[in-house]
Write an enzyme that holds these catalytic residues in place. Structure first.
Site, PDB file in Angstrom:
ATOM      1  CG  ASN A   9      -1.680   1.233   1.454  1.00 16.48           C
ATOM      2  OD1 ASN A   9      -1.794   2.063   0.532  1.00 16.48           O
ATOM      3  ND2 ASN A   9      -2.244   1.410   2.643  1.00 16.48           N
ATOM      4  CE  LYS A  11      -0.053   3.401   4.666  1.00 15.02           C
ATOM      5  NZ  LYS A  11       0.075   3.511   6.105  1.00 15.02           N
ATOM      6  CG  HIS A  95      -5.640   2.015   5.483  1.00 17.77           C
ATOM      7  ND1 HIS A  95      -5.177   3.000   6.323  1.00 17.77           N
ATOM      8  CD2 HIS A  95      -4.612   1.156   5.311  1.00 17.77           C
ATOM      9  CE1 HIS A  95      -3.917   2.741   6.636  1.00 17.77           C
ATOM     10  NE2 HIS A  95      -3.554   1.619   6.033  1.00 17.77           N
ATOM     11  CD  GLU A  97      -2.707   5.721   6.794  1.00 17.78           C
ATOM     12  OE1 GLU A  97      -2.741   5.741   5.551  1.00 17.78           O
ATOM     13  OE2 GLU A  97      -1.743   5.237   7.435  1.00 17.78           O
ATOM     14  CD  GLU A 167      -3.290  -2.412   7.566  1.00 17.61           C
ATOM     15  OE1 GLU A 167      -2.210  -2.630   7.018  1.00 17.61           O
ATOM     16  OE2 GLU A 167      -3.953  -1.383   7.364  1.00 17.61           O
ATOM     17  N   GLY A 173       2.706   2.378  10.745  1.00 17.86           N
ATOM     18  CA  GLY A 173       3.659   3.461  10.543  1.00 17.86           C
ATOM     19  C   GLY A 173       4.401   3.878  11.803  1.00 17.86           C
ATOM     20  CB  SER A 213       5.521  -1.552  11.924  1.00 20.24           C
ATOM     21  OG  SER A 213       5.125  -0.213  12.160  1.00 20.24           O
TER      22      SER A 213
HETATM   23  P1  PGA Z   1       3.037   0.428   7.580  1.00 22.25           P
HETATM   24  O1  PGA Z   1       1.552   0.645   6.997  1.00 22.25           O
HETATM   25  O2  PGA Z   1       3.536  -0.856   6.998  1.00 22.25           O
HETATM   26  O3  PGA Z   1       3.800   1.621   7.121  1.00 22.25           O
HETATM   27  O4  PGA Z   1       2.889   0.363   9.069  1.00 22.25           O
HETATM   28  C1  PGA Z   1       0.668  -0.435   6.844  1.00 22.25           C
HETATM   29  C2  PGA Z   1      -0.634   0.045   6.299  1.00 22.25           C
HETATM   30  O5  PGA Z   1      -1.052   1.163   6.616  1.00 22.25           O
HETATM   31  O6  PGA Z   1      -1.298  -0.676   5.518  1.00 22.25           O
END
Ligand code: PGA
Length: 249
Positions: A9, A11, A95, A97, A167, A173, A213
Site C-alpha cells: 500500500n 499511500k 483502511h 487512515e 491492522e 507506521g 510496520s
Molecule cells: P506500515 O503501513 O507498513 O507503514 O505500518 C501499513 C498500512 O497502513 O497498511
C-alpha cells in the site's frame, strides 16, 4: 491451503514515473511468478501507467479507495467501474487512515465493500483496534463490531472473494509491530468469527493479512503463524528491494 498474499500500500507516495520504474524492477526480479499473490496499490494517478507496465504478469493492481456509487455528482471521487477500467482487480477498503482522517464509518465501509464486489473488484477489508482499545482490553469487541457492521448483507459467496487485513492502528507506521503471537490471537479470532457466521469452509479459504510496520526482518515470524496468510505493507513496500525481500520472506 491458502495462497499467501503480499500487498504493498503505497499511500500518497510515488510519481507516475517512480511507480512504473518500481513495477518494471519488480517484474525483472522474477523469471517465474513467486509463490505468494503479489499486489501493489499505487496512487490513483499512477494506476493506468502501472497497469500497462504489468499487463499479463503475476502482479495484481489494487486501488487504495473507491466511492460506492457507480457515477454521479461526487467531486473528487472514483468509482469501482473506473478502477476496473484503469486495470485494477482489487481495492483496499476501510483502511484506518480512511476511518480516522476521512471519517469513514462502518456503514460507509459496508457500502464500499458491496460496491467493490458488484464491480468485480477483490476488496482488502481492513480492521483493527486503537492503542486505547487494546489497553482497555476491547480488541475482540472492536474487531467483532467492525466485522459485523462492515460485512453486513454479505453472503458466504462474497466472503470467499475478499481478503481481510488485520491492522492494529497502534502498529501502523509506528515501527511497533504486533508480535507474531499477538497478531495470531486476533487472526484466529477473526477466522473463528467468520466460521461462526459463514461456515467453516468459508473461513478455511479466507486470506487474513497482517499489517502494521511489517518489514523484511519481521515478515517470516508473522507468516509462520497458522492464521496469518500474508501482509499489507505500507512503508516497507515503497522500496522495491525491501518489497522483494518481503515477498521472498
Ligand atoms: P506500515 O503501513 O507498513 O507503514 O505500518 C501499513 C498500512 O497502513 O497498511
Amino acid at each position: 491451503m491458502i495462497r499467501p498474499v503480499i500487498a504493498g500500500n503505497w499511500k500518497m507516495n510515488k510519481t507516475v514515473a517512480e511507480s512504473v520504474a518500481f513495477a518494471v524492477r519488480l517484474l525483472a526480479a522474477y523469471d517465474t511468478a513467486p509463490g505468494p499473490e503479489v499486489i501493489i496499490a499505487p496512487p490513483f494517478t499512477a494506476l493506468q501507467a502501472v497497469a500497462e507496465a504489468i499487463r499479463g504478469s503475476f502482479i495484481a493492481l489494487c486501488a487504495q479507495n473507491l466511492h460506492e456509487a457507480e457515477k454521479g455528482a461526487y467531486t473528487g471521487e472514483i468509482s469501482g467501474g473506473m478502477l476496473r477500467e484503469a486495470g485494477c482487480t482489487a481495492v483496499i477498503i476501510g483502511h484506518s487512515e480512511r476511518r480516522t482522517l476521512f471519517g469513514e464509518g462502518d456503514d460507509r465501509i459496508n457500502r464500499k465493500l458491496q460496491a467493490a464486489l458488484t464491480t468485480g473488484l477483490k476488496p482488502i477489508f481492513c480492521i483493527g483496534e486503537s492503542l486505547r482499545q487494546r489497553e482497555e482490553d476491547e480488541t475482540e469487541t472492536v474487531i467483532a463490531h467492525q466485522l459485523k457492521e462492515g460485512l453486513n448483507n454479505l453472503t458466504a459467496d462474497d466472503i470467499v472473494r475478499l481478503a481481510i487485513a488485520y491492522e492494529p492502528v497502534w502498529a501502523i507506521g509506528t515501527g511497533k509491530t504486533a508480535s507474531p503471537e499477538q497478531a495470531e490471537r486476533v487472526h484466529r479470532f477473526i477466522r473463528e468469527w467468520i466460521a461462526g457466521r459463514y461456515g467453516p469452509e468459508c473461513a478455511a479459504t479466507l486470506a487474513i493479512l497482517y499489517g502494521g510496520s511489517v518489514t523484511p526482518a519481521n515478515i517470516a515470524g508473522l507468516m509462520a503463524q497458522p492464521d496469518i496468510n500474508g501482509g499489507l505493507i505500507g512503508g516497507a513496500s515503497l522500496d522495491v528491494d525491501s518489497f522483494i525481500r518481503i515477498i521472498g520472506n
